[in-house]
Motif scaffolding. Structure first.
Motif, PDB file in Angstrom:
ATOM      1  N   GLY A 111      34.513  34.107  21.322  1.00  0.00           N
ATOM      2  CA  GLY A 111      33.072  34.219  21.511  1.00  0.00           C
ATOM      3  C   GLY A 111      32.565  33.641  22.807  1.00  0.00           C
ATOM      4  O   GLY A 111      31.355  33.450  22.979  1.00  0.00           O
ATOM      5  N   TYR A 112      33.473  33.346  23.738  1.00  0.00           N
ATOM      6  CA  TYR A 112      33.085  32.816  25.040  1.00  0.00           C
ATOM      7  C   TYR A 112      33.097  33.936  26.082  1.00  0.00           C
ATOM      8  O   TYR A 112      33.822  34.926  25.945  1.00  0.00           O
ATOM      9  CB  TYR A 112      34.054  31.735  25.512  1.00  0.00           C
ATOM     10  N   LYS A 113      32.308  33.738  27.147  1.00  0.00           N
ATOM     11  CA  LYS A 113      32.462  34.595  28.308  1.00  0.00           C
ATOM     12  C   LYS A 113      33.786  34.234  28.975  1.00  0.00           C
ATOM     13  O   LYS A 113      34.214  33.082  28.901  1.00  0.00           O
ATOM     14  CB  LYS A 113      31.335  34.351  29.324  1.00  0.00           C
ATOM     15  N   PRO A 114      34.432  35.199  29.633  1.00  0.00           N
ATOM     16  CA  PRO A 114      35.624  34.836  30.402  1.00  0.00           C
ATOM     17  C   PRO A 114      35.281  33.735  31.393  1.00  0.00           C
ATOM     18  O   PRO A 114      34.165  33.672  31.914  1.00  0.00           O
ATOM     19  CB  PRO A 114      35.972  36.149  31.125  1.00  0.00           C
ATOM     20  N   GLY A 115      36.242  32.830  31.627  1.00  0.00           N
ATOM     21  CA  GLY A 115      35.997  31.716  32.537  1.00  0.00           C
ATOM     22  C   GLY A 115      35.513  32.193  33.890  1.00  0.00           C
ATOM     23  O   GLY A 115      35.734  33.337  34.270  1.00  0.00           O
ATOM     24  N   GLU A 116      34.851  31.327  34.592  1.00  0.00           N
ATOM     25  CA  GLU A 116      34.244  31.592  35.893  1.00  0.00           C
ATOM     26  C   GLU A 116      34.696  32.905  36.539  1.00  0.00           C
ATOM     27  O   GLU A 116      35.865  33.100  36.836  1.00  0.00           O
ATOM     28  CB  GLU A 116      34.594  30.426  36.821  1.00  0.00           C
ATOM     29  N   THR A 117      33.750  33.809  36.722  1.00  0.00           N
ATOM     30  CA  THR A 117      34.042  35.116  37.294  1.00  0.00           C
ATOM     31  C   THR A 117      33.637  35.137  38.756  1.00  0.00           C
ATOM     32  O   THR A 117      32.456  35.032  39.090  1.00  0.00           O
ATOM     33  CB  THR A 117      33.291  36.222  36.527  1.00  0.00           C
ATOM     34  N   VAL A 118      34.616  35.245  39.632  1.00  0.00           N
ATOM     35  CA  VAL A 118      34.382  35.286  41.068  1.00  0.00           C
ATOM     36  C   VAL A 118      35.096  36.509  41.621  1.00  0.00           C
ATOM     37  O   VAL A 118      36.281  36.715  41.338  1.00  0.00           O
ATOM     38  CB  VAL A 118      34.903  34.006  41.756  1.00  0.00           C
ATOM     39  N   ILE A 119      34.376  37.312  42.370  1.00  0.00           N
ATOM     40  CA  ILE A 119      34.989  38.500  42.961  1.00  0.00           C
ATOM     41  C   ILE A 119      34.777  38.493  44.470  1.00  0.00           C
ATOM     42  O   ILE A 119      33.862  37.846  44.984  1.00  0.00           O
ATOM     43  CB  ILE A 119      34.435  39.811  42.358  1.00  0.00           C
ATOM     44  N   CYS A 120      35.629  39.208  45.157  1.00  0.00           N
ATOM     45  CA  CYS A 120      35.504  39.360  46.595  1.00  0.00           C
ATOM     46  C   CYS A 120      34.421  40.394  46.890  1.00  0.00           C
ATOM     47  O   CYS A 120      34.413  41.479  46.296  1.00  0.00           O
ATOM     48  CB  CYS A 120      36.842  39.807  47.172  1.00  0.00           C
ATOM     49  N   THR A 121      33.520  40.051  47.805  1.00  0.00           N
ATOM     50  CA  THR A 121      32.460  40.989  48.208  1.00  0.00           C
ATOM     51  C   THR A 121      32.473  41.257  49.708  1.00  0.00           C
ATOM     52  O   THR A 121      31.687  42.062  50.210  1.00  0.00           O
ATOM     53  CB  THR A 121      31.081  40.434  47.803  1.00  0.00           C
ATOM     54  N   LEU A 154      45.569  22.323  42.453  1.00  0.00           N
ATOM     55  CA  LEU A 154      44.854  23.407  43.122  1.00  0.00           C
ATOM     56  C   LEU A 154      44.862  24.673  42.280  1.00  0.00           C
ATOM     57  O   LEU A 154      45.775  24.920  41.492  1.00  0.00           O
ATOM     58  CB  LEU A 154      45.497  23.723  44.477  1.00  0.00           C
ATOM     59  N   ALA A 155      43.841  25.493  42.488  1.00  0.00           N
ATOM     60  CA  ALA A 155      43.767  26.794  41.820  1.00  0.00           C
ATOM     61  C   ALA A 155      44.885  27.698  42.315  1.00  0.00           C
ATOM     62  O   ALA A 155      45.255  27.669  43.495  1.00  0.00           O
ATOM     63  CB  ALA A 155      42.412  27.443  42.099  1.00  0.00           C
ATOM     64  N   ALA A 156      45.407  28.518  41.419  1.00  0.00           N
ATOM     65  CA  ALA A 156      46.435  29.487  41.796  1.00  0.00           C
ATOM     66  C   ALA A 156      45.818  30.565  42.688  1.00  0.00           C
ATOM     67  O   ALA A 156      44.710  31.034  42.429  1.00  0.00           O
ATOM     68  CB  ALA A 156      47.033  30.129  40.546  1.00  0.00           C
ATOM     69  N   PRO A 157      46.516  30.983  43.738  1.00  0.00           N
ATOM     70  CA  PRO A 157      45.953  31.990  44.654  1.00  0.00           C
ATOM     71  C   PRO A 157      45.766  33.364  44.010  1.00  0.00           C
ATOM     72  O   PRO A 157      45.032  34.199  44.541  1.00  0.00           O
ATOM     73  CB  PRO A 157      46.968  32.049  45.794  1.00  0.00           C
ATOM     74  N   ASN A 158      46.418  33.598  42.871  1.00  0.00           N
ATOM     75  CA  ASN A 158      46.275  34.893  42.189  1.00  0.00           C
ATOM     76  C   ASN A 158      45.208  34.874  41.090  1.00  0.00           C
ATOM     77  O   ASN A 158      45.022  35.859  40.388  1.00  0.00           O
ATOM     78  CB  ASN A 158      47.615  35.323  41.580  1.00  0.00           C
ATOM     79  N   TRP A 159      44.512  33.724  40.961  1.00  0.00           N
ATOM     80  CA  TRP A 159      43.597  33.550  39.821  1.00  0.00           C
ATOM     81  C   TRP A 159      42.492  34.594  39.794  1.00  0.00           C
ATOM     82  O   TRP A 159      42.079  35.068  38.741  1.00  0.00           O
ATOM     83  CB  TRP A 159      43.005  32.142  39.850  1.00  0.00           C
ATOM     84  N   TYR A 160      41.969  34.970  40.957  1.00  0.00           N
ATOM     85  CA  TYR A 160      40.873  35.935  40.996  1.00  0.00           C
ATOM     86  C   TYR A 160      41.389  37.347  41.302  1.00  0.00           C
ATOM     87  O   TYR A 160      40.754  38.107  42.027  1.00  0.00           O
ATOM     88  CB  TYR A 160      39.831  35.509  42.035  1.00  0.00           C
ATOM     89  N   HIS A 161      42.540  37.657  40.724  1.00  0.00           N
ATOM     90  CA  HIS A 161      43.090  38.991  40.929  1.00  0.00           C
ATOM     91  C   HIS A 161      43.598  39.626  39.635  1.00  0.00           C
ATOM     92  O   HIS A 161      43.140  40.695  39.235  1.00  0.00           O
ATOM     93  CB  HIS A 161      44.221  38.960  41.966  1.00  0.00           C
ATOM     94  N   LEU A 162      44.534  38.962  38.962  1.00  0.00           N
ATOM     95  CA  LEU A 162      45.182  39.563  37.801  1.00  0.00           C
ATOM     96  C   LEU A 162      44.188  39.937  36.702  1.00  0.00           C
ATOM     97  O   LEU A 162      44.326  40.963  36.052  1.00  0.00           O
ATOM     98  CB  LEU A 162      46.239  38.607  37.236  1.00  0.00           C
ATOM     99  N   ARG A 163      43.179  39.108  36.505  1.00  0.00           N
ATOM    100  CA  ARG A 163      42.257  39.318  35.379  1.00  0.00           C
ATOM    101  C   ARG A 163      41.370  40.550  35.548  1.00  0.00           C
ATOM    102  O   ARG A 163      40.795  41.044  34.581  1.00  0.00           O
ATOM    103  CB  ARG A 163      41.422  38.052  35.185  1.00  0.00           C
TER     104      ARG A 163
END
Length: 402
Positions: A111-121, A154-163
């Protein structure tokens, strides 16, 4: 790469960075997030609690000290605000996500939103460090000769890609393909790591649930069924390994880098993914240019120790044989037996003696205690007991070593 665990990272007794917050800190953060209190008041509570948790770690006998990730809401922190071209989306459309990715599935089912959503713009460019303030504060809490031991996660460099589904991580008019996108992500990490090194950081741990997802049959099955994907899961894993190697390609030889393959430690201690390391072990251990692997081994969901046959002689492993999910204390003798079982497989692969292989091993909890700031199904006194157990296990196997 430097083999063996001496007086530099990694150490015999390790933990994975995140530690349980006090109720006062949680309340202060909630008040700040709701606009009912100031940033200054939140920071004062953070400062006090970080001083306390650093003292606790040092008193127990840990050397890779962290700030408990007390300035973060989630384990990955906030790397993206230091990047031009990245934008947070407050109310993301669920259709942008690969719903079969384990953490996306876990968040939505709970019932949660997916964790922090950041996309490249736009074109990604590193413009400032978002980690230096965290590191600098801890640096002032330890003797000068111990600064090199402080660990920053540190955050994984692939974190804002696979999801994100194919085509959703970045605009096609900005980057033609993943390789172009990853090239700029790698440059951003190179810049961040140089700044951190110049501030005195020598001990880095990447937190990466995504790599463990490539062991998950559920994720792999979802990947196969997704007709939008333009290459196989194995091909993507290779791209992620290449991305990591590019990110750390310029670090000096005295900077230790490790990666934690996290399987999730969500609210109520729910994990995200299952599956042994067997499927990815060769690539993971032999092609990824890490000094150290922090691996989860607290339950059968991570499989057996057999994949450690593929760990080269010049790399270390920290065995997460003690759970951070539940308060029941493990038996010290049983844990020592498990560590020695793991070492036998390392010897099988390298031809080392058990003593030689044991020199490249340390122990830890399988994950952090508060990947999400609210914590999980374990209480603060239990956490301290678990940390003491990690130290006791290390002392039993490697008496007198840090």
């Amino acid at each position: 790469m430097t083999s063996g665990l001496k007086r530099n990272p990694p150490f015999r007794a390790e933990h994975l960075g995140s530690l349980l917050r006090t109720e006062k800190l949680l309340d202060a953060r909630h008040e700040w997030e709701a606009g009912k209190d100031s940033q200054e008041n939140l920071q004062a509570v953070e400062d006090n609690d970080i001083r306390e948790i650093v003292k606790i770690q040092r008193d127990i006998g840990f050397h890779a000290i962290t700030d408990g990730e007390y300035r973060r809401h989630m384990f990955w922190g906030e790397f993206w605000p230091g990047l031009e071209g990245m934008t947070e989306v407050a109310e993301p459309d669920p259709s942008i996500f690969r719903m079969y990715i384990p953490d996306i599935a876990a968040f939505t089912e709970a019932g949660y939103k997916p964790g922090e959503t950041v996309i490249c713009t736009g074109k990604v460019k590193h413009v400032k460090s978002t980690y230096t303030k965290q590191f600098d504060f801890v640096k002032d809490l330890v003797p000068k000769e111990e600064v090199k031991n402080i660990k920053l996660t540190l955050a994984a460099p692939n974190w804002y890609h696979l999801r994100y589904k194919q085509g959703q991580a970045y605009p096609s008019d900005v980057y033609k393909n993943d390789d172009e996108y990853f090239e700029d992500i790698a440059k951003a990490y190179q810049a961040e790591l140089k700044i951190l090194y110049d501030h005195g950081l020598r001990n880095v741990q990447f937190d990466d649930p995504n790599l463990a997802y490539f062991c998950s049959e559920a994720m792999l099955e979802g990947w196969k069924k997704d007709t939008q994907n333009t290459y196989s899961a194995d091909e993507l894993l290779q791209k992620y390994i290449n991305l990591y190697n590019a990110c750390i390609s310029q670090i000096p030889s005295d900077m230790h880098v490790g990666v934690h393959l996290c399987r999730g430690n969500f609210v109520n201690s729910r994990h995200f993914s299952e599956g042994g390391y067997d499927r990815i072990a060769t690539k993971l251990f032999q092609e990824l240019n890490m000094n150290t692997y922090y691996l989860e081994y607290d339950t059968p969901r991570a499989g057996g120790f057999e994949p450690l046959q593929h760990l080269p002689k010049n790399k270390n492993v920290i065995l997460g044989v003690i759970t951070s999910k539940f308060p029941k204390m493990e038996d010290l003798g049983e844990m020592e037996t498990r560590v020695r079982e793991a070492v036998k497989f390392m010897c099988k692969g390298t031809g080392e003696t058990e003593r030689e292989a044991l020199n490249r091993v340390g122990v830890s909890p399988q994950c952090g205690f508060a990947s999400h700031s609210s914590g999980n199904a374990i209480k603060r006194p239990d956490m301290i007991q678990k940390l003491e157990l990690v130290r006791a296990l290390a002392d039993k196997i490697w008496p007198g070593e840090p």
